[in-house]
Write an enzyme that holds these catalytic residues in place. Structure first.
Site, PDB file in Angstrom:
ATOM      1  N   HIS A  92      88.863  95.891  -4.232  1.00 27.93           N
ATOM      2  CA  HIS A  92      89.168  97.242  -3.434  1.00 27.93           C
ATOM      3  C   HIS A  92      88.531  98.265  -4.174  1.00 27.93           C
ATOM      4  CE1 HIS A  92      93.415  95.210  -2.893  1.00 27.93           C
ATOM      5  NE2 HIS A  92      92.818  95.432  -1.776  1.00 27.93           N
ATOM      6  N   SER A 118      94.872  90.324  -3.720  1.00 29.96           N
ATOM      7  CA  SER A 118      96.075  90.588  -4.284  1.00 29.96           C
ATOM      8  C   SER A 118      96.985  89.405  -4.417  1.00 29.96           C
ATOM      9  CB  SER A 118      96.744  91.714  -3.597  1.00 29.96           C
ATOM     10  OG  SER A 118      95.993  92.943  -3.456  1.00 29.96           O
ATOM     11  N   ARG A 172      85.867  89.622   3.466  1.00 31.78           N
ATOM     12  CA  ARG A 172      85.604  88.889   2.505  1.00 31.78           C
ATOM     13  C   ARG A 172      84.979  87.600   3.105  1.00 31.78           C
ATOM     14  NH1 ARG A 172      91.233  89.479  -0.113  1.00 31.78           N
ATOM     15  NH2 ARG A 172      91.481  89.869   2.243  1.00 31.78           N
TER      16      ARG A 172
HETATM   17  P1  ADP Z   1      96.059  94.357   3.970  1.00 31.54           P
HETATM   18  O1  ADP Z   1      97.118  93.769   3.681  1.00 31.54           O
HETATM   19  O2  ADP Z   1      95.846  95.349   4.778  1.00 31.54           O
HETATM   20  O3  ADP Z   1      94.976  93.335   4.076  1.00 31.54           O
HETATM   21  P2  ADP Z   1      94.812  94.520   1.240  1.00 31.54           P
HETATM   22  O4  ADP Z   1      95.032  95.419   0.281  1.00 31.54           O
HETATM   23  O5  ADP Z   1      95.038  93.292   0.994  1.00 31.54           O
HETATM   24  O6  ADP Z   1      95.680  95.015   2.415  1.00 31.54           O
HETATM   25  O7  ADP Z   1      93.128  94.742   1.633  1.00 31.54           O
HETATM   26  C1  ADP Z   1      92.946  96.168   2.208  1.00 31.54           C
HETATM   27  C2  ADP Z   1      91.260  95.847   2.673  1.00 31.54           C
HETATM   28  O8  ADP Z   1      90.574  95.598   1.453  1.00 31.54           O
HETATM   29  C3  ADP Z   1      91.047  94.811   3.688  1.00 31.54           C
HETATM   30  O9  ADP Z   1      90.295  95.397   4.733  1.00 31.54           O
HETATM   31  C4  ADP Z   1      90.689  93.668   2.902  1.00 31.54           C
HETATM   32  O10 ADP Z   1      89.940  92.925   3.791  1.00 31.54           O
HETATM   33  C5  ADP Z   1      89.797  94.370   1.924  1.00 31.54           C
HETATM   34  N1  ADP Z   1      89.885  93.631   0.634  1.00 31.54           N
HETATM   35  C6  ADP Z   1      90.868  92.972   0.033  1.00 31.54           C
HETATM   36  N2  ADP Z   1      90.238  92.262  -1.084  1.00 31.54           N
HETATM   37  C7  ADP Z   1      88.845  92.646  -0.855  1.00 31.54           C
HETATM   38  C8  ADP Z   1      87.736  92.204  -1.959  1.00 31.54           C
HETATM   39  N3  ADP Z   1      87.969  91.448  -2.879  1.00 31.54           N
HETATM   40  N4  ADP Z   1      86.488  92.490  -1.411  1.00 31.54           N
HETATM   41  C9  ADP Z   1      86.393  93.349  -0.412  1.00 31.54           C
HETATM   42  N5  ADP Z   1      87.322  93.696   0.307  1.00 31.54           N
HETATM   43  C10 ADP Z   1      88.672  93.475   0.180  1.00 31.54           C
END
Ligand code: ADP
Length: 170
Positions: A23, A134, A96
């Protein structure tokens, strides 16, 4: 009169439960591309998160504090509505894997129907963060029973390690 949305302002929405290095990478790169970035923590009343919305807000505010053009807020309801409330015309997302692409594609098409004037922009994950989620982090912290600092530092910002470990101690 049609409202004017700022095309140099992007909103990065997610659950951030907890915020990860993946993130942070998207936030930092987004802050370099757009004049302003708002990180939107989505509150889903149907889900029980590990970190409360206030805790996630505090963690993210600390993480983005060195970035002058980034702010953090919580929202309930549709992400596109939140983007509009912010006055932004861009929704920023991270990507990802192939699985992400499929899910994000469906979501983006739905969002485009709901708000055709809001554009979704994707940033590919940096190679070293591609496998970070996460969910994975919560599994690692849970399995280590609150004692896996060395492993966690590879995945989350330093300021998240202790609050994360604390959740699994007792
Ligand atoms: P959601 O439940 O909306 O997927 P997340 O907090 O898991 O929420 O992710 C928010 C955004 O960040 C999404 O667009 C997800 O694809 C992206 N994201 C999550 N982890 C990564 C990562 N390791 N690298 C790049 N983008 C990520």
């Amino acid at each position: 009169m049609a409202e004017v949305l700022d095309e140099r302002h992007a909103v990065y929405v997610g659950s951030f439960d907890p915020p990860t290095l993946g993130h942070c990478d998207i936030i930092t790169r987004g802050a370099g591309l757009f004049h302003r970035v708002t990180v939107g923590i989505g509150i889903n009343p149907g889900k029980t998160p590990l970190f409360s919305s206030d805790e996630r807000l505090e963690l993210l505010r600390e993480i983005v504090s060195p970035l002058e053009n980034v702010e953090v807020a919580c929202f309930e309801g549709l992400a596109v509505d939140f983007v509009r409330q912010c006055g932004a015309s861009v929704m920023l997302r991270g990507m990802r894997t192939l699985t992400d692409i499929e899910a994000e594609f469906t979501l983006t098409l739905a969002n485009r129907c709901l708000a055709p004037d809001i554009e979704t922009v994707f940033l590919m994950a940096s190679e070293q963060y591609t496998s970070i989620s996460s969910t994975l982090i919560k599994q690692i912290a849970g399995m280590g029973r609150g004692e896996s600092t060395e492993q966690l530092i590879e995945f989350v910002p330093e300021s998240v390690v202790e609050p994360l470990l604390k959740k699994f101690r007792s």
